[in-house]
Design an enzyme around this catalytic site. Structure first.
Site, PDB file in Angstrom:
ATOM      1  N   LYS A  41      32.967  44.298  28.664  1.00  0.00           N
ATOM      2  CA  LYS A  41      31.759  44.306  29.534  1.00  0.00           C
ATOM      3  C   LYS A  41      30.737  45.645  28.763  1.00  0.00           C
ATOM      4  O   LYS A  41      29.579  45.303  28.496  1.00  0.00           O
ATOM      5  CB  LYS A  41      32.054  44.733  30.754  1.00  0.00           C
ATOM      6  CG  LYS A  41      32.284  43.593  31.499  1.00  0.00           C
ATOM      7  CD  LYS A  41      33.021  44.008  32.871  1.00  0.00           C
ATOM      8  CE  LYS A  41      33.765  42.632  33.534  1.00  0.00           C
ATOM      9  NZ  LYS A  41      34.447  43.063  34.709  1.00  0.00           N
ATOM     10  N   GLN A  44      35.862  47.779  38.928  1.00  0.00           N
ATOM     11  CA  GLN A  44      36.616  46.629  38.185  1.00  0.00           C
ATOM     12  C   GLN A  44      37.895  46.217  39.028  1.00  0.00           C
ATOM     13  O   GLN A  44      38.915  47.466  39.441  1.00  0.00           O
ATOM     14  CB  GLN A  44      37.427  47.156  36.967  1.00  0.00           C
ATOM     15  CG  GLN A  44      38.219  46.302  36.018  1.00  0.00           C
ATOM     16  CD  GLN A  44      37.415  44.746  35.612  1.00  0.00           C
ATOM     17  OE1 GLN A  44      36.256  44.885  35.240  1.00  0.00           O
ATOM     18  NE2 GLN A  44      38.044  43.996  36.023  1.00  0.00           N
ATOM     19  N   ASP A  75      28.070  42.209  40.913  1.00  0.00           N
ATOM     20  CA  ASP A  75      29.110  41.428  40.856  1.00  0.00           C
ATOM     21  C   ASP A  75      28.728  40.548  42.039  1.00  0.00           C
ATOM     22  O   ASP A  75      29.512  39.377  42.316  1.00  0.00           O
ATOM     23  CB  ASP A  75      30.561  42.155  41.575  1.00  0.00           C
ATOM     24  CG  ASP A  75      31.432  42.134  40.012  1.00  0.00           C
ATOM     25  OD1 ASP A  75      31.051  41.550  39.009  1.00  0.00           O
ATOM     26  OD2 ASP A  75      32.287  43.314  40.193  1.00  0.00           O
TER      27      ASP A  75
END
Ligand code: NDP
Length: 283
Positions: free
Chosen positions: A53, A97, A120
């Protein structure tokens, strides 16, 4: 092999180049998109994802801020960090995460991320917006799959689409996006009866189970589009999907490989969402 292989890695490169142009242009207007990535503990797979990322951020010109917290971080401490990032004007997107260590309740943490920074798209507010078809962010994996399908020129209208898997991050939102594109959608899961027969009806089969190569040519209608979301590591270290590529590519019209199919698209969509979040912050 007769199927056309949908190489997400290549499509991703193209989209990242497009996103870089967009970032360069908004930077000229004084807006520099920023993504905060929070990782708790030492899970090696999570570490790889976070590094990928960060690399993607560099590639498109997004500022990335990494917060690597020790395994013993408390839920309260993590929530405090999320709240600080919610207030930070240089941070437009926040990504925690997953998975988090067992002593931390993931749902409670994700609920604390401001919906306008939820790149997300896991927050119930954003999930609700996707349901009604009026959304700012799409969850990255389903969004990446839609990009692959659209950019290959595949039309979904009126098609029979079967999604195997009903998780909140892949199966359910994927089904909703296919529905928004006017497909007829069936969702399958571990309790589905006659899975083979249901799958054989599909013009488009999306497989998100998490079991190595469980779907072979017996599940696939000749000429179907097959999207393999699964990422499974075999004991010898090799990465494979949920679909048996060798047999299915003989009869499908299009197929995604693993690795190099859906995976790179997922990260690219995270970049797209971060840029969108930065733009929304000015509205
Ligand atoms: P989950 O474990 O949350 O969901 C798996 C789904 O598969 C469940 O709905 C489950 O049914 C269903 N299932 C399990 N076994 C069977 C079976 N034998 N027949 C039919 N359905 C079955 O996984 P995720 O959705 O999070 O991920 C799925 C896969 O995709 C994983 O390999 C993951 O690593 C990968 N992934 C890849 C991404 C990428 O960027 N390429 C991103 C996210 C995930 P039930 O609900 O009944 O238990």
């Amino acid at each position: 092999m007769s199927a056309v292989v949908l190489y997400g890695r290549e499509v991703s490169k193209q989209i990242r180049a497009e996103l870089k142009v967009e970032v360069d242009s908004i930077k000229k207007m004084g807006l520099h998109p920023g993504l905060a990535v929070v990782i708790v503990g030492n899970d090696p797979a999570s570490r790889v994802y976070v590094n990928n990322k960060k690399k993607a951020c560099e590639e498109v010109g997004i500022r990335s801020f990494e917060y690597a917290l020790p395994e013993e971080t408390s839920e309260h401490e993590l929530i405090q960090l999320v709240e600080t990032l919610n207030e930070d004007e240089s941070v437009h997107g926040i990504l925690v995460q997953l998975p988090l260590p067992k002593h931390i309740n993931e749902e409670r943490v994700l609920l604390k991320i401001s919906p306008v920074k939820d790149v997300d798209a896991f927050h119930p507010f954003n999930i609700g917006k996707i349901m009604i078809g009026n959304y700012d962010f799409l969850p990255c994996t389903p969004a990446g799959i839609m990009e692959l399908i659209h950019r290959a020129g595949i039309c979904l209208e009126g098609k029979e689409c079967v999604v195997i898997g009903r998780s909140n991050i892949v199966g359910k939102p994927m089904s909703m996006l296919l529905l928004h594109d006017n497909a007829t959608v069936t969702i399958c899961h571990s309790r589905t009866k006659n899975l083979k027969d249901v799958c054989k009806r599909a013009d488009v089969l999306v497989v998100a189970i998490g079991k190595p190569e469980i779907i072979d040519a017996d599940y696939v209608k000749p000429g179907a589009v097959v999207i393999d979301v699964g990422i499974n590591r075999l004991p010898d270290g090799k990465l494979v999907g949920d679909v048996n590529f060798e047999s299915v590519s003989e009869i499908a019209s299009y197929i995604t490989p693993v690795p190099g199919g859906v995976g790179p698209m997922t990260i690219t969509m995270l970049m797209k969402n971060t840029i969108k979040a930065a733009q929304l912050s000015k509205e």
